[in-house]
Design a protein around this motif. Structure first.
Motif, mmCIF file in Angstrom:
data_model
loop_
_atom_site.group_PDB
_atom_site.id
_atom_site.type_symbol
_atom_site.label_atom_id
_atom_site.label_comp_id
_atom_site.label_asym_id
_atom_site.label_seq_id
_atom_site.Cartn_x
_atom_site.Cartn_y
_atom_site.Cartn_z
ATOM 1 N N ARG A 47 11.449 -12.940 -1.582
ATOM 2 C CA ARG A 47 10.885 -12.942 -2.910
ATOM 3 C C ARG A 47 9.410 -12.394 -2.929
ATOM 4 N NH1 ARG A 47 10.191 -18.616 -4.971
ATOM 5 N NH2 ARG A 47 9.998 -19.365 -2.660
ATOM 6 N N LEU A 48 8.941 -12.115 -1.934
ATOM 7 C CA LEU A 48 7.462 -11.340 -2.038
ATOM 8 C C LEU A 48 7.776 -9.730 -1.907
ATOM 9 C CD1 LEU A 48 4.312 -11.233 -1.900
ATOM 10 C CD2 LEU A 48 4.788 -10.718 0.861
ATOM 11 N N ASN A 49 7.227 -8.877 -2.729
ATOM 12 C CA ASN A 49 7.660 -7.438 -2.724
ATOM 13 C C ASN A 49 6.601 -6.602 -2.750
ATOM 14 O OD1 ASN A 49 9.612 -5.202 -3.101
ATOM 15 N ND2 ASN A 49 8.966 -5.017 -5.337
ATOM 16 N N PRO A 50 6.136 -6.084 -1.397
ATOM 17 C CA PRO A 50 4.994 -5.354 -1.298
ATOM 18 C C PRO A 50 5.228 -3.966 -1.530
ATOM 19 C CG PRO A 50 5.977 -6.021 0.912
ATOM 20 C CD PRO A 50 6.640 -6.733 -0.024
ATOM 21 N N LEU A 51 4.530 -3.156 -2.117
ATOM 22 C CA LEU A 51 4.626 -1.835 -2.599
ATOM 23 C C LEU A 51 3.568 -0.833 -2.465
ATOM 24 C CD1 LEU A 51 6.184 -2.955 -5.744
ATOM 25 C CD2 LEU A 51 7.550 -1.433 -4.174
ATOM 26 N N ILE A 52 3.491 0.337 -2.139
ATOM 27 C CA ILE A 52 2.535 1.033 -1.927
ATOM 28 C C ILE A 52 2.501 2.511 -2.270
ATOM 29 C CG2 ILE A 52 3.094 2.122 0.450
ATOM 30 C CD1 ILE A 52 0.158 1.777 1.310
ATOM 31 N N GLY A 53 1.434 3.236 -2.929
ATOM 32 C CA GLY A 53 1.668 4.364 -3.278
ATOM 33 C C GLY A 53 0.439 5.056 -3.587
ATOM 34 N N PRO A 54 0.140 6.553 -3.923
ATOM 35 C CA PRO A 54 -1.020 6.988 -3.994
ATOM 36 C C PRO A 54 -1.661 6.756 -5.266
ATOM 37 C CG PRO A 54 0.722 8.721 -4.547
ATOM 38 C CD PRO A 54 1.553 7.382 -4.089
ATOM 39 N N LEU A 55 -3.114 6.808 -5.223
ATOM 40 C CA LEU A 55 -3.700 6.685 -6.338
ATOM 41 C C LEU A 55 -3.445 7.638 -7.589
ATOM 42 C CD1 LEU A 55 -6.238 4.930 -7.213
ATOM 43 C CD2 LEU A 55 -7.639 6.796 -6.653
ATOM 44 N N ALA A 56 -3.305 7.158 -8.757
ATOM 45 C CA ALA A 56 -3.066 7.980 -9.609
ATOM 46 C C ALA A 56 -3.482 9.452 -9.745
ATOM 47 C CB ALA A 56 -3.278 7.610 -11.313
ATOM 48 N N PRO A 57 -2.888 10.643 -10.152
ATOM 49 C CA PRO A 57 -3.243 11.920 -9.623
ATOM 50 C C PRO A 57 -4.808 12.481 -10.255
ATOM 51 C CG PRO A 57 -1.863 12.140 -11.581
ATOM 52 C CD PRO A 57 -1.741 10.853 -11.230
ATOM 53 N N PHE A 58 -5.147 11.723 -11.188
ATOM 54 C CA PHE A 58 -6.776 12.071 -11.515
ATOM 55 C C PHE A 58 -7.498 10.923 -11.482
ATOM 56 C CE2 PHE A 58 -3.762 14.933 -14.554
ATOM 57 C CZ PHE A 58 -3.787 15.954 -13.679
ATOM 58 N N LEU A 59 -8.947 11.199 -11.335
ATOM 59 C CA LEU A 59 -9.516 10.024 -11.415
ATOM 60 C C LEU A 59 -9.976 9.887 -13.055
ATOM 61 C CD1 LEU A 59 -12.399 10.818 -8.570
ATOM 62 C CD2 LEU A 59 -10.493 9.055 -8.960
#
Length: 574
Positions: A407-419
């Motif tokens: 039931r736990l769903n960890p996800l990872i990804g890059p910070l949005a393309p621009f600050l």
């Protein structure tokens, strides 16, 4: 012959890149953690509130999600579609900076097809770059701030030849004889009681204009009609990379505090949505941000509704134990939280000063009190983070899966393309270890055309270059996919398809980088054509990454009786 409709304002949502159908762009993981696709086709919820508010005041509005239509209809002639409209004005959203290219190009098409029709832009990014936008002949007006409803109403009244004068309209930037005039941002409502029933407006608009395609929130929305309920504008937190932080809202948009929907309005919105669809309902904003009393009342009102849908609640930080007890009174609820990293010190630098122990207590409390699915989001590219730290975060995801189960769903990804404009990371970049690579709106526009998402990133850090961010992102995604497969979080087939998708993307980016080294011009051109063809095929496979974001639909997607009642119901859209 052009189709004529009695419409005062057409609100257009652009794709991030126009025209992405002809561009060479290799799919990136940048949009993987949001419901929309790689061209950010989901329009902001503010579009629907704008339309409802204006219609309530006698101004006819039509919403057209161009981005979603272009994705769904590859042969759609955008110029012809816009040419067939006949409004008094066009409104184009530039809320998120990744739309910088598409928004301006759509404005140019509007001016080319309708030279005498004003073009109005609005949104966070339009506010931040209003002066640069008004240097373009395609843009006539910019509505600044986080609440454009009343300023836009006054502007439309002015364009109809009535009151007020342009100089008296709050939040408005405009051209006066070649000079930009920026009126003060004075419409900053302290509550959101002026907002009405935005979904009734959208349904009625689709029927009135015989255009159900135009109101789609994103490409596959009819198959998965997830919806959202707004609770708040503004924020009390100061996450370093967020353009909606308390500091950014104060500096850029004149907002010094929160503006809230009442608990009664929030519950009423949820009830209306559950009457027309059984799809999940996402409640925007942490219910505890205004204080415990507000959160308690919203949860109690939702519990009395007993909505059959999955109700998705957002957490900015771990809540007290009573929150889960109250939430457990809902038939079905799910949660989201974004700790960004496993590292307490780096999380504090990012503006989230809570511990890993508090996070784990939060997860345990939620799952022990009936939470159906708990998404935990980690990011790549934050202050102080290097490759080793990212991979330690992925290993921590494995530990969480081992301890808490499926039931736990960890996800990872890059910070949005621009600050984000106005964010602490952008405004105090050197202090926080960021190098800002893109500054003007035009620089962001050009970057969006880059085929490799490395060259789209508007920043790098003292700890990772743009290429290192790309490399560790794929390494992290591959390892997290493996961890989930080991623990049966995903099926073996899904894990295999995801692994192949990620590795094919990496290989395509390597080929793209090698193109310039091909001496023979004909061979180089043939390789570009081949990469473009394979990039399109990869784009068609990119929907797989959204599967892990989905919550269940309980029963049929739509309830026709509820939709009919919404269409026929009278009175104010509140």
């Amino acid at each position: 012959m052009r189709l004529r409709r009695r419409t005062d304002l057409v609100l257009l949502h652009p794709p991030s890149v126009y025209d992405f159908r002809d561009a060479l762009i290799v799919p990136s993981p940048i949009a993987d953690l949001v419901p929309s696709g790689p061209f950010f086709e989901m329009y902001p919820i503010g579009f629907s509130f704008l339309g409802e508010y204006l219609e309530r005041h006698g101004i006819k509005v039509r919403v057209v999600n161009l981005a979603a239509r272009m994705l769904s209809e590859p042969r759609l002639d955008v110029e012809k579609l816009i040419g067939g409209l006949a409004p008094r004005a066009f409104g184009i959203g530039l809320h998120w900076l990744p739309h910088a290219h598409g928004a301006v190009e759509i404005a140019r098409i509007c001016k080319r097809e309708h030279p005498g029709v004003p073009v109005i832009m609005g949104g966070y990014s339009a506010s931040a770059f209003h002066e640069e936008l008004l240097e373009l002949p395609e843009v006539d007006f910019v509505i600044r701030g986080d609440s454009g409803e009343e300023p836009l109403r006054q502007l439309m009244e002015s364009l109809r030849g009535g009151w007020p004068e342009l100089r008296k309209i709050p939040n408005l930037s405009w051209r006066d004889g070649g000079r930009t005039v920026s009126n003060p941002v004075e419409f900053v409502p302290r509550d959101l009681s002026h907002l009405g029933d935005n979904y009734r407006f959208m349904v009625r608009s689709a029927v009135r204009h015989l255009d159900p395609r135009g109101i789609k929130a994103f490409k596959d929305w009819w198959s998965y009609p997830v919806s959202a309920v707004l609770t708040v504008k503004g924020c009390t937190n100061n996450c370093a990379f967020c353009g909606g932080s308390a500091r950014a809202m104060s500096a850029c948009f004149g907002r010094k505090g929160l503006a809230l929907r009442s608990p009664a309005d929030v519950a009423a919105d949820v009830g209306r949505l559950c009457s027309i669809t059984r799809a999940p309902v996402f409640v925007i904003g942490d219910l505890l941000q205004p204080g415990e009393e507000y959160g308690r009342e919203v949860l109690e009102r939702l519990a009395r509704l007993a909505p059959p849908n999955h109700i998705v609640l957002e957490l900015f930080r771990p809540p007290p134990a009573w929150f889960f007890e109250k939430a457990s009174a809902l038939p079905r609820y799910d949660l989201e939280i974004s700790p960004e990293t496993h590292d307490d010190d780096l999380r504090r630098l990012a503006g989230k000063p809570y511990t890993r122990e508090a996070l784990e207590e939060c997860i345990a409390g939620a799952l022990n009190n009936g939470c159906g699915k708990f998404d935990v989001f980690f990011m790549i590219g934050i202050e102080g983070q290097n490759r080793a730290s990212v991979m330690e975060t992925v290993a921590y995801c494995g530990e969480l899966l081992e301890r808490f189960g499926r039931r736990l769903n960890p996800l990872i990804g890059p910070l949005a393309p621009f600050l984000d404009p106005g964010s602490i990371a952008r405004e105090e970049a050197a202090r926080h270890g960021y190098t800002v690579l893109l500054h003007s709106l035009e620089e962001h526009r050009r970057a969006l055309l880059e085929p490799h998402w490395r060259d789209l990133l508007g920043y790098e850090t003292d700890w990772m270059s743009r290429q290192e961010i790309v490399d560790v992102t794929y390494e992290a995604l591959l390892e997290l996919n493996r961890q989930k497969s080991m623990r049966s979080q995903v099926t073996p087939r899904y894990a295999m398809l995801m692994d192949r998708f990620l590795r094919d993307g990496m290989a395509l980016l390597e080929r793209l980088d090698a193109v310039d080294g091909i001496a023979d011009a004909n061979l180089r051109e043939a390789e570009v054509v081949s990469i473009k063809r394979e990039a399109r095929g990869l784009m068609r496979r990119s929907g797989i990454v959204k599967d892990e974001l989905l919550w269940p639909i309980e029963g049929g997607r739509f309830r026709l009786g509820g939709i009919a009642r919404m269409l026929l119901g009278g009175g104010r859209d509140r």
